[in-house]
Design an enzyme around this catalytic site. Structure first.
Site, PDB file in Angstrom:
ATOM      1  N   GLU A 123     -22.881  12.574 -31.057  1.00 17.07           N
ATOM      2  CA  GLU A 123     -23.765  12.059 -30.016  1.00 17.07           C
ATOM      3  C   GLU A 123     -25.027  11.500 -30.645  1.00 17.07           C
ATOM      4  O   GLU A 123     -25.686  12.188 -31.437  1.00 17.07           O
ATOM      5  CB  GLU A 123     -24.165  13.167 -29.034  1.00 17.07           C
ATOM      6  N   CYS A 124     -25.376  10.272 -30.315  1.00 19.38           N
ATOM      7  CA  CYS A 124     -26.624   9.640 -30.733  1.00 19.38           C
ATOM      8  C   CYS A 124     -26.805   9.746 -32.254  1.00 19.38           C
ATOM      9  O   CYS A 124     -26.119   9.059 -33.006  1.00 19.38           O
ATOM     10  CB  CYS A 124     -27.804  10.230 -29.977  1.00 19.38           C
ATOM     11  N   GLY A 125     -27.688  10.618 -32.746  1.00 18.65           N
ATOM     12  CA  GLY A 125     -27.842  10.752 -34.190  1.00 18.65           C
ATOM     13  C   GLY A 125     -26.552  11.151 -34.870  1.00 18.65           C
ATOM     14  O   GLY A 125     -26.252  10.704 -35.984  1.00 18.65           O
ATOM     15  N   THR A 168     -20.834   8.576 -29.098  1.00 19.56           N
ATOM     16  CA  THR A 168     -21.585   7.940 -28.019  1.00 19.56           C
ATOM     17  C   THR A 168     -23.070   7.958 -28.355  1.00 19.56           C
ATOM     18  O   THR A 168     -23.544   8.831 -29.078  1.00 19.56           O
ATOM     19  CB  THR A 168     -21.410   8.681 -26.681  1.00 19.56           C
TER      20      THR A 168
END
Length: 436
Positions: free
Chosen positions: A326-328, A426
């Site tokens: 997720e993200c990072g 994501t």
């Protein structure tokens, strides 16, 4: 379950000092021998860790846009055994989005109304005196159904300033619960996503103790306790785990996890197996799933690129079993990450994603996604709710899109996530599965 009495600390806007008040109040109440349950209204993955440190009890998010009522109920049950609940709002009290979500528009006022918690409004009176009462009166009357406890006046410059501000509040019929003098040494360190993480604070315990002492000197703690109100008891469920054994990246580079997810997984019998990519640890080979949450990989990109034990373990797992970021964590699963100085760092290479912090672009807001492929135990077609907050720019994203993603109002968002083999990622942080 009997819901303990609670209050919600909010403000007219961000930057008024409500987090300082929140942390000081949590610790002061805990020092008085109360079991204090902290909550955070809205999608925030940094503040709950500070709340946990101050209250010495795990904190949880409540979100009227992203969460169905069953999830809100399951989270509110975590207050069982507490003597009092203290929740912190996000942004301004009535700030939300334009399109209704699962239970509302995402404002802190909705959380207060849903849970029955009176609002303590923290008002920055710098640069004004009696005029602050007009602000307080407007917030009190904007939605009369929202219970209103009173105000704490922050950043008061002098005794004369306090007298004038109190005069205005008296004329408006506003209860003043405390007045905090201006202090420049009580701010928490920040970076581009807001506060630094609690685990990074150089002396968090001393800071929180200082906030508690400051509040005791200038705020009527007993009066605040007296305003707390018990709302209707809620019941519900927490999320079920996507796998039995979940290897979770957990260090200063990867720490943005919503507490309700991990609590739900553990309560259902799943084993969460932390490992530290920064310490060059590989995920547990027996794990069914590896999950890299968000965080600050851009601040540690050189270290992550050099840690071969971590990288080889991650790549080996991805050959046969699922990996999600997720993200990072998504960026770390990609081919490369370019830091703000323009230096390219090779990442895990499990996805083709290349991101850059040299070319900063602000991404912020709720996200609704319909999966085109399975992810974290959800089938293709599942509809998820989440939140995105980062400053990176996508330079390359050659893999198949993972989901159709829109903002809170349904407008398409180009950051669709990726899937390649057993690996998914994501940019949005998942909060819940949509029910409507």
């Amino acid at each position: 379950m009997t819901m303990p009495p609670g209050i919600l600390i909010s403000a007219p806007s961000s930057g008024t000092g409500k987090t300082t008040v929140m942390l000081g109040l949590l610790r002061a109440l805990a020092e008085d021998g109360l079991a204090v349950q902290p909550f955070k209204s809205g999608p925030d993955y940094i503040d709950p860790a500070f709340h946990h440190a101050a209250a010495r009890r795990p904190a949880f998010n409540l979100d009227t846009w992203a969460m169905p009522s069953t999830l809100v109920g399951g989270i509110s049950e975590q207050a069982k055994g507490a003597d009092i609940v203290v929740a912190e709002g996000s942004m301004g009290l009535f700030d939300g989005v334009a399109t209704r979500g699962e239970g509302g528009f995402g404002s802190s006022a909705e959380t207060a109304l849903m849970m029955g918690w009176p609002v303590v409004l923290v008002i920055d009176v710098g640069g004004q005196a009696q005029s602050a009462a007009a602000t307080a009166l407007g917030f009190k009357s904007y939605n009369p159904e929202v219970p209103f406890a009173g105000v704490i006046l922050n950043r008061c410059a002098s005794p004369r300033h306090e007298r004038l501000a109190r005069l205005g509040m008296d004329q408006a019929g506003i209860n003043v619960l405390g007045v905090l003098p201006r202090r420049g040494d009580l701010t928490l360190p920040e970076r581009h996503l807001g506060l630094i993480q609690a685990i990074e604070h150089p002396d968090l315990e001393a800071a929180i103790a200082g906030y508690a002492a400051f509040l005791r000197s200038h705020v009527d703690i007993e009066a605040i306790k007296a305003t707390a109100r018990a709302g209707d008891a809620k019941t519900g469920t927490l999320p079920r785990p996507p796998a039995q054994r979940i290897a979770l990246a957990r260090d200063t580079a990867f720490s943005f996890t919503y507490p309700h997810l991990l609590t739900g997984w553990r309560n259902s019998g799943a084993e969460v197996l932390p490992f530290s990519p920064l310490a060059n640890e590989a995920p547990d080979p027996s794990a069914d799933l590896v999950w890299l949450p968000g965080g600050y990989p851009e601040l540690h990109a050189g270290t992550l690129a050099a840690n071969q034990t971590y990288l080889s373990g991650l790549r080996k797992h991805a050959q046969t079993k699922p990996v999600h970021g997720e993200c990072g964590g998504y960026m770390a699963l990609g081919t490369a990450l370019i830091d703000k100085e323009g230096t390219r760092h090779e990442m895990a290479g499990l996805l083709g994603l290349v991101t850059s912090y040299e070319k900063r672009k602000f991404h912020l807001g709720y996200r609704q996604a319909t999966l085109q492929a399975p992810m974290l135990g959800f089938d293709a077609g599942a509809r998820l709710r989440g939140h995105e907050f980062h400053y990176s720019t996508i330079l390359e994203e050659p893999d198949a899109p993972l989901a159709n993603v829109g903002d809170a109002d349904g407008n398409p968002v180009p950051e669709t996530g990726s899937i390649k083999g057993n690996v998914t990622g994501t940019f949005f942080h998942m909060i819940s599965e949509a029910t409507s």
